[in-house]
Scaffold this active site. Structure first.
Site, PDB file in Angstrom:
ATOM      1  N   HIS A  99     -11.479  26.365  50.138  1.00  0.00           N
ATOM      2  CA  HIS A  99     -10.795  27.651  50.206  1.00  0.00           C
ATOM      3  C   HIS A  99     -11.822  28.708  50.612  1.00  0.00           C
ATOM      4  O   HIS A  99     -12.994  28.632  50.219  1.00  0.00           O
ATOM      5  CB  HIS A  99     -10.213  27.972  48.831  1.00  0.00           C
ATOM      6  CG  HIS A  99      -9.304  29.152  48.808  1.00  0.00           C
ATOM      7  ND1 HIS A  99      -9.770  30.447  48.735  1.00  0.00           N
ATOM      8  CD2 HIS A  99      -7.952  29.244  48.855  1.00  0.00           C
ATOM      9  CE1 HIS A  99      -8.751  31.291  48.737  1.00  0.00           C
ATOM     10  NE2 HIS A  99      -7.635  30.589  48.796  1.00  0.00           N
ATOM     11  N   LEU A 131     -14.797  26.932  37.259  1.00  0.00           N
ATOM     12  CA  LEU A 131     -15.531  28.201  37.351  1.00  0.00           C
ATOM     13  C   LEU A 131     -14.613  29.278  37.919  1.00  0.00           C
ATOM     14  O   LEU A 131     -14.079  29.145  39.018  1.00  0.00           O
ATOM     15  CB  LEU A 131     -16.777  28.036  38.229  1.00  0.00           C
ATOM     16  CG  LEU A 131     -17.787  29.184  38.212  1.00  0.00           C
ATOM     17  CD1 LEU A 131     -19.174  28.668  38.585  1.00  0.00           C
ATOM     18  CD2 LEU A 131     -17.403  30.311  39.164  1.00  0.00           C
TER      19      LEU A 131
END
Length: 338
Positions: free
Chosen positions: A231, A127
């Site tokens: 992240h 994505l």
């Protein structure tokens, strides 16, 4: 502007390549390499064209399209079964408890063990949303449309589904986890290993990675503190996965240490609550906000819209959604509340 998700095509190559250059690394499923992207698009084309409605070794790629300009502004992927072309490796965090009677002391050591536990699972991944479109809720459209696609093609997906989140990448584009673990054995930087994996697969991990468990206590502090941590740009994605019913169960990525989330496919919220229905009206003014999809395989498309479901299961939708989906009265759509 009107956006919809649709099946990717070979003609999308250049726009996907330009987006891939914006990822900053760590996106194995969206490499900034035209040859690798072409192979992915060709594989997706084969998956969309496969006529047998059963579990295979498919990779489906969808793109977010601005219907007014034709621009591709995002992408996502689904894999019917991971680990079919080459082993699907993960680290699993486990604990080894040992006790000494002489010292009257119990020691619990945390380990990272190389496993292929997740082979055969379906995966949602790849994505990426263009930075210019990140304020319009399109990340949610990309993410949840994958589950509508799975619900609409349930026989083509496994009973368990995973999602890998990118781990922490430093300012240099390197991975503290890679530097502290695998990088010591491979003589490659994270960027080199990540790129090689994206282009050639991860068989080189099987060839060179030590098979013995890694004691976390022996790693440097920089590597330790990023194990299982997404992240910063992936924290919202992690919350979306948790809202869908995914959970972190101790599996982390062998490259960057990012968490791998797992769920039972039938229990994923947007799969479980997806409803099919025949369109009864395409002029709805006020209704429930929803994700609405139609089409099969290569003709799949999905949008944000409004719906109203009648007692007989038929569905009224708003005119914009009907126009963007190219559906009319009597056509079948699937939907899930937004």
């Amino acid at each position: 502007m009107t956006f919809r998700l649709r099946a990717a095509q070979i003609a999308d190559l250049e726009q996907l390549y330009e987006m891939a250059k914006l990822t900053g690394g760590g996106f194995t499923n969206l490499p900034a390499d035209r040859t690798a992207l072409t192979r992915k698009l060709e594989r997706a084309e084969e998956a969309f064209a496969r006529t047998y409605d059963d579990l295979g070794d498919d990779q489906f790629t969808l793109v977010l399209e601005n219907t007014e300009t034709g621009q591709v502004r995002g992408t996502c992927q689904m894999f019917s079964q991971v680990g079919q072309q080459w082993p699907f490796y993960s680290y699993r965090m486990t604990t080894l408890t040992q006790h000494s009677q002489e010292l009257d002391r119990t020691v619990r050591a945390e380990l990272l063990s190389l496993v292929t536990d997740l082979e055969g699972c379906s995966e949602v991944g790849g994505l990426f949303l263009h930075p210019a479109e990140r304020a319009g809720g399109f990340g949610l459209l990309l993410a949840r449309s994958r589950y509508l696609f799975i619900a609409m093609h349930r026989a083509r997906f496994a009973d368990r589904v995973i999602a890998e989140l990118r781990g922490v990448i430093d300012d240099r584009g390197g991975s503290p986890f890679w530097d502290g673990v695998a990088g010591r054995f491979f003589g490659m930087t994270f960027q080199e290993a990540d790129y090689f994996n994206a282009i050639n697969g991860n068989q080189f991990i099987a060839d060179l990675m030590p098979k013995h468990p890694v004691y976390i206590a022996m790693l440097d502090e920089e590597a330790k503190k990023v194990i299982g941590v997404p992240h910063p740009s992936g924290r919202a994605a992690m919350r979306m996965l948790e809202n869908e019913g995914f959970a972190a169960e101790g599996y982390v990525d062998i490259f960057d240490g990012g968490p791998t989330m797992t769920a039972r496919t039938s229990q994923v919220r947007s799969v479980r609550k997806a409803q099919p229905g025949k369109v009864s009206d395409t002029d709805l003014d006020i209704g429930e906000r929803a994700l609405i999809a139609t089409g099969t395989l290569a003709s799949f498309r999905s949008v944000y819209g409004m719906r109203e479901i009648a007692e007989n299961g038929s569905i009224a939708i708003d005119a914009m959604a009907a126009q963007t989906l190219e559906v009319g009265e009597g056509d079948e759509v699937w939907s899930v509340t937004r």
